[in-house]
Write a protein that holds these residues in place. Structure first.
Motif, PDB file in Angstrom:
ATOM      1  N   LYS A   1       3.097   5.943  -5.806  1.00 54.02           N
ATOM      2  CA  LYS A   1       3.053   5.835  -7.278  1.00 54.02           C
ATOM      3  C   LYS A   1       4.187   4.984  -7.835  1.00 54.02           C
ATOM      4  O   LYS A   1       4.680   5.233  -8.941  1.00 54.02           O
ATOM      5  CB  LYS A   1       3.083   7.222  -7.939  1.00 54.02           C
ATOM      6  N   VAL A   2       4.618   3.983  -7.075  1.00 51.74           N
ATOM      7  CA  VAL A   2       5.631   3.063  -7.584  1.00 51.74           C
ATOM      8  C   VAL A   2       4.995   2.195  -8.655  1.00 51.74           C
ATOM      9  O   VAL A   2       3.871   1.700  -8.488  1.00 51.74           O
ATOM     10  CB  VAL A   2       6.193   2.176  -6.456  1.00 51.74           C
ATOM     11  N   GLN A   3       5.710   1.993  -9.741  1.00 53.10           N
ATOM     12  CA  GLN A   3       5.176   1.249 -10.874  1.00 53.10           C
ATOM     13  C   GLN A   3       4.833  -0.173 -10.454  1.00 53.10           C
ATOM     14  O   GLN A   3       5.673  -0.920  -9.954  1.00 53.10           O
ATOM     15  CB  GLN A   3       6.187   1.227 -12.021  1.00 53.10           C
ATOM     16  N   ALA A   4       3.577  -0.569 -10.671  1.00 53.07           N
ATOM     17  CA  ALA A   4       3.120  -1.897 -10.252  1.00 53.07           C
ATOM     18  C   ALA A   4       3.256  -2.926 -11.358  1.00 53.07           C
ATOM     19  O   ALA A   4       3.352  -4.125 -11.088  1.00 53.07           O
ATOM     20  CB  ALA A   4       1.666  -1.832  -9.784  1.00 53.07           C
ATOM     21  N   ASN A   5       3.242  -2.498 -12.584  1.00 56.18           N
ATOM     22  CA  ASN A   5       3.309  -3.430 -13.701  1.00 56.18           C
ATOM     23  C   ASN A   5       4.738  -3.886 -13.951  1.00 56.18           C
ATOM     24  O   ASN A   5       5.695  -3.123 -13.760  1.00 56.18           O
ATOM     25  CB  ASN A   5       2.752  -2.790 -14.978  1.00 56.18           C
ATOM     26  N   GLY A   6       4.862  -5.107 -14.411  1.00 56.54           N
ATOM     27  CA  GLY A   6       6.173  -5.629 -14.771  1.00 56.54           C
ATOM     28  C   GLY A   6       6.562  -5.194 -16.166  1.00 56.54           C
ATOM     29  O   GLY A   6       5.874  -4.393 -16.806  1.00 56.54           O
ATOM     30  N   PRO A   7       7.671  -5.733 -16.686  1.00 61.89           N
ATOM     31  CA  PRO A   7       8.125  -5.380 -18.031  1.00 61.89           C
ATOM     32  C   PRO A   7       7.118  -5.819 -19.091  1.00 61.89           C
ATOM     33  O   PRO A   7       6.272  -6.681 -18.860  1.00 61.89           O
ATOM     34  CB  PRO A   7       9.439  -6.165 -18.167  1.00 61.89           C
ATOM     35  N   GLN A   8       7.227  -5.212 -20.250  1.00 53.48           N
ATOM     36  CA  GLN A   8       6.353  -5.569 -21.366  1.00 53.48           C
ATOM     37  C   GLN A   8       6.566  -7.020 -21.761  1.00 53.48           C
ATOM     38  O   GLN A   8       7.686  -7.505 -21.841  1.00 53.48           O
ATOM     39  CB  GLN A   8       6.661  -4.663 -22.566  1.00 53.48           C
ATOM     40  N   LYS A   9       5.468  -7.737 -21.992  1.00 57.53           N
ATOM     41  CA  LYS A   9       5.563  -9.151 -22.329  1.00 57.53           C
ATOM     42  C   LYS A   9       5.820  -9.343 -23.819  1.00 57.53           C
ATOM     43  O   LYS A   9       5.328  -8.589 -24.656  1.00 57.53           O
ATOM     44  CB  LYS A   9       4.278  -9.873 -21.928  1.00 57.53           C
TER      45      LYS A   9
ATOM     46  N   LEU B   1       7.568  -2.607  -8.116  1.00 57.92           N
ATOM     47  CA  LEU B   1       6.777  -2.743  -6.899  1.00 57.92           C
ATOM     48  C   LEU B   1       7.324  -3.847  -6.009  1.00 57.92           C
ATOM     49  O   LEU B   1       7.460  -3.677  -4.788  1.00 57.92           O
ATOM     50  CB  LEU B   1       5.317  -3.039  -7.260  1.00 57.92           C
ATOM     51  N   THR B   2       7.671  -4.977  -6.598  1.00 57.75           N
ATOM     52  CA  THR B   2       8.227  -6.093  -5.832  1.00 57.75           C
ATOM     53  C   THR B   2       9.544  -5.704  -5.191  1.00 57.75           C
ATOM     54  O   THR B   2       9.796  -6.010  -4.010  1.00 57.75           O
ATOM     55  CB  THR B   2       8.434  -7.309  -6.747  1.00 57.75           C
ATOM     56  N   LYS B   3      10.385  -5.004  -5.949  1.00 56.66           N
ATOM     57  CA  LYS B   3      11.683  -4.600  -5.408  1.00 56.66           C
ATOM     58  C   LYS B   3      11.523  -3.571  -4.295  1.00 56.66           C
ATOM     59  O   LYS B   3      12.257  -3.601  -3.300  1.00 56.66           O
ATOM     60  CB  LYS B   3      12.558  -4.049  -6.540  1.00 56.66           C
ATOM     61  N   PHE B   4      10.560  -2.676  -4.457  1.00 57.64           N
ATOM     62  CA  PHE B   4      10.310  -1.682  -3.410  1.00 57.64           C
ATOM     63  C   PHE B   4       9.881  -2.368  -2.114  1.00 57.64           C
ATOM     64  O   PHE B   4      10.350  -2.020  -1.027  1.00 57.64           O
ATOM     65  CB  PHE B   4       9.243  -0.692  -3.866  1.00 57.64           C
ATOM     66  N   CYS B   5       8.975  -3.322  -2.225  1.00 58.90           N
ATOM     67  CA  CYS B   5       8.482  -4.019  -1.029  1.00 58.90           C
ATOM     68  C   CYS B   5       9.605  -4.759  -0.315  1.00 58.90           C
ATOM     69  O   CYS B   5       9.686  -4.737   0.920  1.00 58.90           O
ATOM     70  CB  CYS B   5       7.368  -4.989  -1.412  1.00 58.90           C
TER      71      CYS B   5
ATOM     72  N   PRO C   1       0.816  -1.224   0.000  1.00 60.52           N
ATOM     73  CA  PRO C   1       0.000   0.000   0.000  1.00 60.52           C
ATOM     74  C   PRO C   1       0.846   1.268   0.000  1.00 60.52           C
ATOM     75  O   PRO C   1       0.488   2.256  -0.645  1.00 60.52           O
ATOM     76  CB  PRO C   1      -0.811  -0.130   1.301  1.00 60.52           C
ATOM     77  N   CYS C   2       1.975   1.246   0.739  1.00 57.82           N
ATOM     78  CA  CYS C   2       2.867   2.415   0.730  1.00 57.82           C
ATOM     79  C   CYS C   2       3.421   2.659  -0.669  1.00 57.82           C
ATOM     80  O   CYS C   2       3.489   3.802  -1.133  1.00 57.82           O
ATOM     81  CB  CYS C   2       4.011   2.212   1.716  1.00 57.82           C
ATOM     82  N   ALA C   3       3.819   1.582  -1.342  1.00 61.75           N
ATOM     83  CA  ALA C   3       4.373   1.711  -2.692  1.00 61.75           C
ATOM     84  C   ALA C   3       3.343   2.279  -3.658  1.00 61.75           C
ATOM     85  O   ALA C   3       3.641   3.170  -4.455  1.00 61.75           O
ATOM     86  CB  ALA C   3       4.867   0.350  -3.180  1.00 61.75           C
ATOM     87  N   LEU C   4       2.134   1.762  -3.581  1.00 60.05           N
ATOM     88  CA  LEU C   4       1.082   2.253  -4.478  1.00 60.05           C
ATOM     89  C   LEU C   4       0.750   3.706  -4.171  1.00 60.05           C
ATOM     90  O   LEU C   4       0.483   4.498  -5.073  1.00 60.05           O
ATOM     91  CB  LEU C   4      -0.162   1.372  -4.344  1.00 60.05           C
ATOM     92  N   GLY C   5       0.772   4.057  -2.885  1.00 63.48           N
ATOM     93  CA  GLY C   5       0.527   5.442  -2.508  1.00 63.48           C
ATOM     94  C   GLY C   5       1.602   6.383  -3.005  1.00 63.48           C
ATOM     95  O   GLY C   5       1.341   7.562  -3.278  1.00 63.48           O
TER      96      GLY C   5
ATOM     97  N   TYR D   1      13.294   3.753  -6.436  1.00 66.47           N
ATOM     98  CA  TYR D   1      12.116   3.135  -7.018  1.00 66.47           C
ATOM     99  C   TYR D   1      10.942   4.112  -7.081  1.00 66.47           C
ATOM    100  O   TYR D   1      10.066   3.983  -7.937  1.00 66.47           O
ATOM    101  CB  TYR D   1      11.715   1.896  -6.208  1.00 66.47           C
ATOM    102  N   CYS D   2      10.936   5.101  -6.175  1.00 67.94           N
ATOM    103  CA  CYS D   2       9.886   6.129  -6.185  1.00 67.94           C
ATOM    104  C   CYS D   2      10.194   7.258  -7.165  1.00 67.94           C
ATOM    105  O   CYS D   2       9.431   8.215  -7.264  1.00 67.94           O
ATOM    106  CB  CYS D   2       9.720   6.720  -4.783  1.00 67.94           C
ATOM    107  N   LYS D   3      11.353   7.149  -7.821  1.00 66.75           N
ATOM    108  CA  LYS D   3      11.809   8.161  -8.783  1.00 66.75           C
ATOM    109  C   LYS D   3      12.076   9.505  -8.117  1.00 66.75           C
ATOM    110  O   LYS D   3      11.903  10.563  -8.737  1.00 66.75           O
ATOM    111  CB  LYS D   3      10.817   8.306  -9.934  1.00 66.75           C
ATOM    112  N   CYS D   4      12.471   9.472  -6.855  1.00 67.86           N
ATOM    113  CA  CYS D   4      12.929  10.687  -6.163  1.00 67.86           C
ATOM    114  C   CYS D   4      14.434  10.783  -6.381  1.00 67.86           C
ATOM    115  O   CYS D   4      15.238  10.389  -5.517  1.00 67.86           O
ATOM    116  CB  CYS D   4      12.589  10.618  -4.679  1.00 67.86           C
ATOM    117  N   GLN D   5      14.809  11.292  -7.538  1.00 63.78           N
ATOM    118  CA  GLN D   5      16.187  11.174  -7.989  1.00 63.78           C
ATOM    119  C   GLN D   5      17.176  11.905  -7.089  1.00 63.78           C
ATOM    120  O   GLN D   5      18.215  11.353  -6.716  1.00 63.78           O
ATOM    121  CB  GLN D   5      16.303  11.703  -9.423  1.00 63.78           C
ATOM    122  N   LYS D   6      16.870  13.144  -6.721  1.00 60.84           N
ATOM    123  CA  LYS D   6      17.808  13.911  -5.896  1.00 60.84           C
ATOM    124  C   LYS D   6      17.983  13.277  -4.522  1.00 60.84           C
ATOM    125  O   LYS D   6      19.098  13.190  -4.006  1.00 60.84           O
ATOM    126  CB  LYS D   6      17.325  15.357  -5.762  1.00 60.84           C
TER     127      LYS D   6
END
Length: 387
Positions: free
Chosen positions: A68-76, A129-133, A62-66, A253-258
């Motif tokens: 906006k961490v990408q939930a989808n995996g790579p393109q199939k 998302l998996t890596k963030f968790c 839930p924290c990751a989704l909140g 993973y949250c794209k907070c680059q700085k």
């Protein structure tokens, strides 16, 4: 069996001269470490693993989704029976000759087949998302156990004077807080020993497996021989860098680059100072020299110090890769593709495009720790966030 146990627990190997196991039996007046205490680590390791699953599902996700961490995996990759058969039964990385053969067989151009294999390989990689968790779980545990270790050590006499590690040895009573600290750390690393086979796979799996074995052996060995005072110093020292590392990965993973760049630089400084400075000058100095001066020599000390030196060798290896990645990011303004990357950059399909112009791409994944050194940091020269 009795003969084997008597040989294994030979007092002249494990203990200083004129000390016996009977001397270290717990009494009503004082408790000492007992080998059977370590059996507690196995059910506790299972409990920690179950807590991790619940934490990742109901807290980290839930924290990751909140955030906006990408939930989808790579393109199939598009379904293709012929290419799928080659991928699963022959090779995941076809050479030029095989690519040309498949190109003729399917009437596809070579670039399209290369793209299919790249997408198919990426299909098996974990999502952000998996890596963030996973990182959030490790961050939470390391933060908790590091905080606990600091609070405990602040009350001890050996934090600022390592010679106190050997004062009265081996007749040093086992404090309840120290017992808890040791068993929880050992249980966590036992859980990592088993979970690494289902966790996100990295190319430094062999190094990390060796690292976990050394860590578990060191914790066990130091507990049985009551070398727990210096053990607590080692555990707390190693946990410090792992906290920052996992925070850096989450920011990445949250794209907070700085924030990610700042945390990675902080991690690099903490890691190098603690593992290349404090560890050899503080820990190795007391186990190699002060311990010998206080107690003389007995065989178990050689094993103990060999394990600690192996840990230092791993520190040198990881520090070299951290420095190399940071230097390349700063000097060139970009980082080349990491050999350990879980997700292959789609830019490789068409033309070469810089992945990043900041340290953001140098964040590692496995962090480490405890007498662990950490959970694995960098391999292959440079590191990207996508491990």
């Amino acid at each position: 069996m009795a003969g084997i146990l008597a040989w294994f627990w030979n007092e002249r190997f494990w203990l200083p001269h004129n000390v016996t196991w009977a001397d270290l039996q717990s009494t009503e007046e004082a408790a000492f470490p007992q080998a059977e205490d370590l059996y507690l680590a196995f059910p506790l390791a299972f409990c920690i693993f179950m807590i991790r699953l619940l934490f990742e599902r109901f807290i980290a996700k839930p924290c990751a989704l909140g955030l906006k961490v990408q939930a989808n995996g790579p393109q199939k990759a598009q379904p293709n029976a012929i290419l799928e058969k080659v991928f699963t039964a022959i090779t995941k990385h076809p050479d030029e000759k095989r690519l040309e053969g498949l190109s003729k067989q399917l009437d596809w151009d070579v670039r399209s087949i290369q793209r299919w294999f790249r997408q198919r390989r990426n299909q098996e990689k974990p999502s952000t998302l998996t890596k963030f968790c996973e990182s959030m779980w490790r961050f939470t545990f390391y933060l908790y156990i590091f905080t606990y270790g600091v609070r405990f050590l602040k009350k001890t006499s050996w934090l600022w004077n390592t010679r106190q590690c050997w004062n009265g040895y081996p007749y040093q009573p086992l404090l309840p807080d120290l017992h808890y600290y040791y068993i929880v750390e050992l249980s966590f690393y036992w859980s990592l020993m088993f979970s690494q086979f289902i966790d996100i796979k990295r190319k430094d799996f062999g190094i990390m497996f060796t690292h976990h074995i050394v860590t578990v052996t060191l914790i066990t060995f130091s507990y049985v021989t009551n070398l727990t005072r210096v053990g607590t110093l080692t555990l707390c020292l190693h946990d410090a860098a792992d906290v920052v590392l996992e925070a850096a990965k989450m920011a990445n993973y949250c794209k907070c680059q700085k924030l990610s760049d700042l945390l990675f630089l902080t991690f690099a400084i903490v890691f190098i100072v603690s593992r290349l400075g404090i560890y050899p000058l503080w820990i190795l100095n007391t186990t190699l020299f002060e311990l010998y001066e206080a107690l003389g020599n007995f065989p178990a000390l050689w094993i103990f110090n060999v394990l600690l030196v192996i840990l230092q060798i791993l520190h040198w290896f990881w520090s070299y890769l951290i420095i190399k990645a940071a230097y390349k990011a700063i000097s060139k303004g970009k980082v080349a593709k990491d050999d350990r990357s879980d997700i292959e950059s789609s830019s490789d399909e068409e033309e070469t495009v810089p992945r990043s112009k900041t340290l953001h791409s140098t964040i590692t994944t496995n962090g480490t720790s405890g007498a662990n050194g950490t959970n694995g940091y960098l391999t292959g020269g440079t590191c990207s966030e996508e491990h």
